[in-house]
Each structure stands twice: as C-alpha cells, then as structure tokens.
Design an enzyme around this catalytic site. Structure first.
Site, PDB file in Angstrom:
ATOM      1  N   GLU A 102       0.865  -1.181   0.000  1.00 51.84           N
ATOM      2  CA  GLU A 102       0.000   0.000   0.000  1.00 51.84           C
ATOM      3  C   GLU A 102       0.900   1.229   0.000  1.00 51.84           C
ATOM      4  O   GLU A 102       0.465   2.325   0.334  1.00 51.84           O
ATOM      5  CB  GLU A 102      -0.981  -0.037   1.163  1.00 51.84           C
ATOM      6  CG  GLU A 102      -0.401  -0.326   2.513  1.00 51.84           C
ATOM      7  CD  GLU A 102      -1.465  -0.748   3.533  1.00 51.84           C
ATOM      8  OE1 GLU A 102      -2.116   0.145   4.110  1.00 51.84           O
ATOM      9  OE2 GLU A 102      -1.633  -1.953   3.745  1.00 51.84           O
ATOM     10  N   CYS A 134      -3.857  -4.454   3.956  1.00 47.65           N
ATOM     11  CA  CYS A 134      -3.023  -5.433   4.665  1.00 47.65           C
ATOM     12  C   CYS A 134      -3.347  -6.883   4.300  1.00 47.65           C
ATOM     13  O   CYS A 134      -2.764  -7.805   4.865  1.00 47.65           O
ATOM     14  CB  CYS A 134      -3.140  -5.237   6.175  1.00 47.65           C
ATOM     15  SG  CYS A 134      -2.669  -3.582   6.708  1.00 47.65           S
ATOM     16  N   HIS A 261      -3.083 -11.197  11.671  1.00 48.99           N
ATOM     17  CA  HIS A 261      -2.671  -9.851  11.293  1.00 48.99           C
ATOM     18  C   HIS A 261      -2.675  -9.004  12.568  1.00 48.99           C
ATOM     19  O   HIS A 261      -3.647  -9.030  13.332  1.00 48.99           O
ATOM     20  CB  HIS A 261      -3.640  -9.278  10.255  1.00 48.99           C
ATOM     21  CG  HIS A 261      -3.406  -7.822   9.988  1.00 48.99           C
ATOM     22  ND1 HIS A 261      -2.182  -7.355   9.570  1.00 48.99           N
ATOM     23  CD2 HIS A 261      -4.207  -6.741  10.106  1.00 48.99           C
ATOM     24  CE1 HIS A 261      -2.252  -6.042   9.443  1.00 48.99           C
ATOM     25  NE2 HIS A 261      -3.471  -5.641   9.757  1.00 48.99           N
TER      26      HIS A 261
END
Lengths: 440, 79
Positions: A102, A134, A261
C-alpha cells in the site's frame, strides 16, 4: 478423519481413492524490518501520550525507516537472504514474483519491477504487484499456491513479498506508535519446508467499508473504531466460512497455534477472546488467558518489536511463532489475514519437520535485536524526509553517508540495498556493505 | 425492543468488560469513553450487547454512535 488430529489434513478437499493430496505451501520465509527502532515508551513520552494506554497497545519497539530505505529496499533486503540460500537452478525456478504494497511508488510502474532487477531474477519470471491494504500478501500467497498445486508448471516456485513504509506522525495519535516499516518475503512451492498449507482449508470474508485508507502518497486516513469492528467482524466471518468447508473445525481445539494480522497486539488479544466466547463458548477469564498465552502470544513476539507491517504483518507474526515457540512438526497453525477496505481470510497449515532449521538459519530475531536505537529527537528529525518517501519527484538526492553509522551492525555481515535518490523519475539504488561502501 | 432492554444489555456488557466500574456510573446520558473504555473495550461492549440481544448490526452503522444513548437507539433499531 477429524480436524482434531493435527497430523491429519482437514477434509476440505476430498482425496480420491489412491490419489495423493498435493503438498504445497511456504518453503522459506524471511522478514526485514529496517535497521532502526524507537522504544515505544520513549515515543509515548515524547508525544505526551497517556502511558496508561501502553497496556492496550502492547508494544515494546517500533521499526523506523531511514531516508535511504523505501518499499523497494525493504522488499529486496527481506528476500535477498532467501535467494542467496538457493541453488542457481532454484533461483531459475522462481517463475512468479508478486509484491504486495500500500506504499506504491508510481501509478504504472510497480515496486516489483525494481525488486526483480535487484534480486537478479530470471527474465522468464512473471512480475506483478497487488494492492488490497493489509490483505494483499495473503491473496497473492493463495493464488500462487493454487498455481503451484495445479501442476501446470512442475517444480515452479513463487516469491511473494509484502512491503510497506509508514507515513504516520503525531497527527495519528495512538496509531503512530503502532505503525511499523519493513517487508516479509515468502517462497511458495511444492516442497513446503516451513508450512504445508491444508489444501482447500480456507474461508474468505470481504465487503466495502471505509475504515482506513491512503488517499495520497503522504498520508493515511483512519477511523479506529470502524477498523476494529471490521477486523473482529471479518475474523468471525472468515472463520465461519472456513468452518463451512472444513468438517469439525473448532476455533478452540483445531489449531495448536494462531497467527493473526497484528495492527497492534491488544487487538489480537481482544479478537481471540471474542472468538473463544462466540464460537467455542469459553468465557472464563482464566481459561481465555491460559489459551491466549499458549496459542496466541508467541505470534505477537515480533509484531510487538516492530509494529504493524501491513500485508507482511501476518508473516512477521508467523516468523515470531516459529522462531520463539518452536512448534512441533505436525502442529497446525490457524492464520488470519485482514486488510482495510475490507478483505479477509482465515486459513491453516501444518508445521514441517524442517521449519525450525529453515527459520533459524535466517536469524530474524537477531536482526531485530541489531536495529539501532533512536532517541525521540532523532526520530522526529527523520520524519519529514521519510514521510515524503513515496512522493513522485523528477530529481532527488539522498545523502546515504549520513546514515552509514546506523547500518553498521547489519552491513558487517551482509550487503543491504539502499535508496540513493531519483533520476528523471527513475528511482536509484545501491548495494552497501562495510567492506564495499555505497557509491565508492 | 424497548429502551430498557437495550440499555440493560449495554449496561451489563459494560460491567463485564470494565468490572471495576461502579454499576451506577453507566447511564443513558454518558459515553463509554468517559467511563474509561478504550477503543477495544467499546468494540467488545457493543459486540457483547449484540450477543445478549441476539441481533446483528452492520458495521457501517456504528460510525454515528457517539454516546450510550445513540448506541441504545441503534440496538433498538435492529432489535
């Protein structure tokens, strides 16, 4: 076959009589989280943030990029040790390179094009970049793994690299200490020495929401509450979809370890608590804490030292789990990937007997310990320049020599790629090591 | 669903997440932040309240929630 025996594959893909189940997954894994760090308490103190909230953030250190580092150098520096350990034939077998970021550097030209060059990959390698906040690296891993499992190109390997830089400053308040910088590189193939994926054992869950975004090259926008909701919602949704496919899957018992994550460690703790309550009916604080310490905490070891690595975050978590908890061969790991916007996936894999050796050989923990410590003043001094890292300019010169002292602990042992500037919009790089200094 | 039912779900969820709180401190005209709930606590309180009421509120609906009264109102809307 039940999903409770970690040595069996969940019955997501019914194997035909006598048909071998394909083995594929992660062959090798490395992370590079820059060469500098700031202790999170020092950042809290410098910004005048409420120290009582440190317990919620659960972070020790935050990786900080130098002006001579960018998404390309992070990616190359993460992948180079993996490439160096391969035979020439092995390198030639890398038929697919995907960068996930990103932190794009151009609307057309990808980070991958530079990475392909500086890693010296084959001209017959597919090269592309993906973007999905993500979640991007996990999407790339799954598509690459499916390509390998298809058998269309026997012996092919894929290199997937999640790489990002942070743009936060004091305006981000409590998000600033949580944002890391760096890259995770994964070799995907049919000899999964690190983690064999459970074939067909996955669940995805995605929908449009505006929880966080990066509308331009210099800033992020984020709605913290909405982001937390979406993360927790996606964990329930993606695990639910996983459980639909995998007979007998249970959040509390199917997985020996969980890697998620990690935007910040406190969120993972809340997510784990919610899932135990919701899907397994475990409510007692003592039982939740015991399970957290045993199955979740090891995967937080490295994220707590680095911060959110965006799409590399899950693989930083996995690396920490493998290196610090030393799972037994055959242990099953449940993995959860979430990306703002939002997209998510829950999947699982089994730790290979060779995983311990594979991960230990890269010395990831040692590299994290080798990062130079910055003071709050040094950190804020760097911010102006590092936050313009992605801004397109016709010409830019970066004085690499200024940062050489901060690189010393790394470059005595290995070469690092450094970003030296921009020449006619073309980004420039150089290899640097203690005995072959940059630009000499 | 009446307001009392929705508020009671919020109140008991708040006390579950923040056990040190004085039960009388949770009122309709207060906010979870003022009671010391951080972003994770607030998310958890809302999730627990939805579980207690056996309802699901779309994530996008929560952006307008600023205090306990508006949270209760939202839960009633989906109850």
């Amino acid at each position: 076959m039940t999903a409770h025996d970690p040595h069996d594959t969940p019955a997501a893909v019914p194997a035909g009589e006598g048909v071998p189940v394909p083995r594929f997954g992660i062959e090798a894994l490395n992370v590079h989280c820059g060469v500098a760090r700031i202790p999170v308490p020092a950042l809290f103190a410098g910004r005048g943030l409420d120290l009582a909230r440190l317990a919620n953030v659960m972070m020790n250190n935050k990786s900080v990029a130098l002006p001579c580092e960018d998404p390309v150098t992070h990616a190359v520096n993460a992948a180079r040790p993996l490439i160096d350990r391969m035979t020439p034939a092995g390198r030639e077998a890398i038929e697919l390179l995907v960068t996930s970021t990103e932190s794009g550097i151009d609307y057309s030209k990808s980070v991958a094009s530079y990475v392909h060059e500086y890693l010296g990959l084959s001209r017959h390698c597919r090269v592309l970049e993906v973007k999905q906040a993500c979640y991007g690296a996990t999407a790339a891993l799954q598509l690459a793994a499916a390509h390998i499992a298809s058998g269309l190109s026997p012996g092919a390997k894929a290199l997937v690299i999640g790489t990002d830089v942070s743009l936060v400053d004091e305006g981000a308040q409590y998000t600033e200490p949580a944002m890391g910088t760096g890259a995770a590189a994964l070799v995907i193939g049919d000899d999964p020495r690190v983690l064999a994926l459970d074939p067909g054992a996955f669940g995805t869950y995605s929908y449009e929401t505006f929880d966080s975004a990066r509308p331009g090259p210099t800033f992020d926008v984020a709605d913290a509450d909405r982001s937390l909701f979406a993360y927790l919602d996606c964990l329930s949704g993606s695990f639910g979809a996983y459980a639909e496919r995998v007979e007998g899957a249970d959040f509390a018992t199917t997985f020996d370890h969980l890697a998620m994550h990690t935007p910040f460690a406190g969120l993972v703790r809340a997510a784990h608590r919610k899932m135990l309550r919701e899907s397994s009916g475990v409510r007692s604080p003592e039982a939740v804490e015991e399970d957290f310490d045993r199955r979740v905490a090891p995967a937080l070891a490295y994220p707590r030292e680095v911060g959110n690595l965006c799409s590399g975050s899950l693989y930083l978590a996995l690396a920490g789990l493998l290196e610090t908890a030393r799972p037994r061969p055959g242990d099953r790991v449940g993995l959860f990937s979430y990306g703002s916007g939002c997209a998510s996936e829950f999947y699982s894999g089994v730790v290979d007997a060779r995983a311990q050796r594979e991960v230990a050989a890269l010395g990831i923990g040692r590299s994290l310990a080798a990062r130079s410590e910055l003071t709050f003043e040094e950190y804020t001094e760097l911010l102006g320049e590092t936050r313009s890292c992605l801004v397109p300019e016709r010409e830019r010169r970066i004085d690499v020599d200024r940062y050489v002292p901060l690189l010393d602990s790394f470059t005595k042992e290995r070469e690092l790629l450094l970003h030296t500037g921009i020449d006619g919009f073309h980004r420039t790089y150089t290899w640097h090591s203690a005995d072959r200094p940059a630009g000499r | 669903m009446d307001e009392t039912t929705a508020f009671e779900a919020v109140r008991s969820s708040t006390l579950e997440v923040l056990p040190e709180l004085d039960p009388a401190a949770v009122t309709l005209d207060g906010s979870l932040s003022d009671l010391g709930a951080n972003s994770i606590d607030r998310t958890e309180i809302t999730t627990l309240a939805m579980e207690r009421l056996d309802i699901t509120v779309p994530v996008t609906e929560f952006h307008a929630v600023r205090n306990i009264a508006s949270l209760v109102e939202l839960l009633r809307k989906y109850g």
